[in-house]
Design an enzyme around this catalytic site. Structure first.
Site, PDB file in Angstrom:
ATOM      1  N   LYS A 204       0.819  -1.212   0.000  1.00  0.00           N
ATOM      2  CA  LYS A 204       0.000   0.000   0.000  1.00  0.00           C
ATOM      3  C   LYS A 204       0.853   1.262   0.000  1.00  0.00           C
ATOM      4  O   LYS A 204       0.570   2.210  -0.732  1.00  0.00           O
ATOM      5  CB  LYS A 204      -0.942   0.000   1.212  1.00  0.00           C
TER       6      LYS A 204
ATOM      7  N   ARG B 157      11.447  -2.779  11.361  1.00  0.00           N
ATOM      8  CA  ARG B 157      10.474  -2.688  12.433  1.00  0.00           C
ATOM      9  C   ARG B 157      10.576  -3.925  13.312  1.00  0.00           C
ATOM     10  O   ARG B 157      10.741  -5.046  12.820  1.00  0.00           O
ATOM     11  CB  ARG B 157       9.063  -2.566  11.866  1.00  0.00           C
TER      12      ARG B 157
END
Length: 226
Positions: free
Chosen positions: A21, A169
């Site tokens: 996205k 992350r």
């Protein structure tokens, strides 16, 4: 090559973590002059500006609470009234529930708008786990990469800005990815039904190349805004 849309667009990109996205949103921004609006960025900007909605959000965030849909909608309304979003917006992270989707419909209706297209990036779950577990970003400019699918052209150097520091992350691992996928499917099913009922749902096979997915998205956007 940039293009000008005949009418402003309000796009919603749906897809699980790792579906691309963020990458696709940036490409749509560059192609059509759209502005990507993420919930987190909106909240931080509103707090920094000290707007009434931003101050309300700050008070909630300082107590560790969740910012209400009403506050998020107020901040979104303020942001969408600014001149730089004339070409349209890509909404990222909102709505997440059918209730939020209905509230967004009401907000847009106030200004004579509606959702141009809610585009669902369809993926294979196991492939997504592999994508998520291998991704990392440039610590300087935020450009995204992957251990297998999108390596830097020169090892240890960002293709975009030349930076040499990268980060991952902490939750980009297989176990966390599986849990996030389960949560995504549970949360998104009502949204899929909502936008399908409105006739603005579009689906794209997001397992192809980045360029192929981008082409499919461009076709949808141009068709929806004609």
């Amino acid at each position: 090559m940039s293009e000008v849309l005949t009418t402003p667009a309000v796009l919603i990109l749906l897809g699980p973590p790792g579906a691309g996205k963020g990458t696709q949103a940036r490409m749509l921004e560059e192609r059509f002059g759209l502005i990507q609006l993420s919930t987190g960025d909106l909240l931080r900007a509103a707090v920094a500006e000290g707007s009434p909605a931003g101050l309300a959000a700050k008070a909630v965030m300082e107590t560790g609470g969740l910012v209400s849909d009403e506050i998020v909608l107020a901040i979104l309304k303020d942001r969408m009234a600014k001149p730089d979003v004339q070409a349209g917006v890509i909404l990222d992270g909102f709505p997440r529930t059918a209730g939020q989707a209905a509230a967004l419909d009401g907000l847009l209706a106030e200004s004579g708008q509606d959702v141009t297209a809610a585009i669902s990036l369809e993926v294979d779950d196991e492939a997504m786990i592999d994508r998520v577990a291998g991704r990392f970003t440039c610590a300087h400019c935020g450009e995204g990469y992957h251990d297998t699918h999108k390596k830097t052209a020169k090892a240890g150097t960002c293709d975009k800005c030349g930076g040499t520091e990268f980060k991952r992350r902490a939750d980009d691992n297989a176990e966390t990815a599986r849990e996030r996928l389960r949560a995504y499917h549970a949360e998104t099913a009502p949204l899929i039904a909502h936008y399908d009922k409105l006739g603005v749902l579009r689906t794209v096979d997001a397992m192809g190349s980045i360029a192929g997915v981008a082409k499919a998205l461009r076709t949808i956007v141009k068709s929806a805004t004609e």
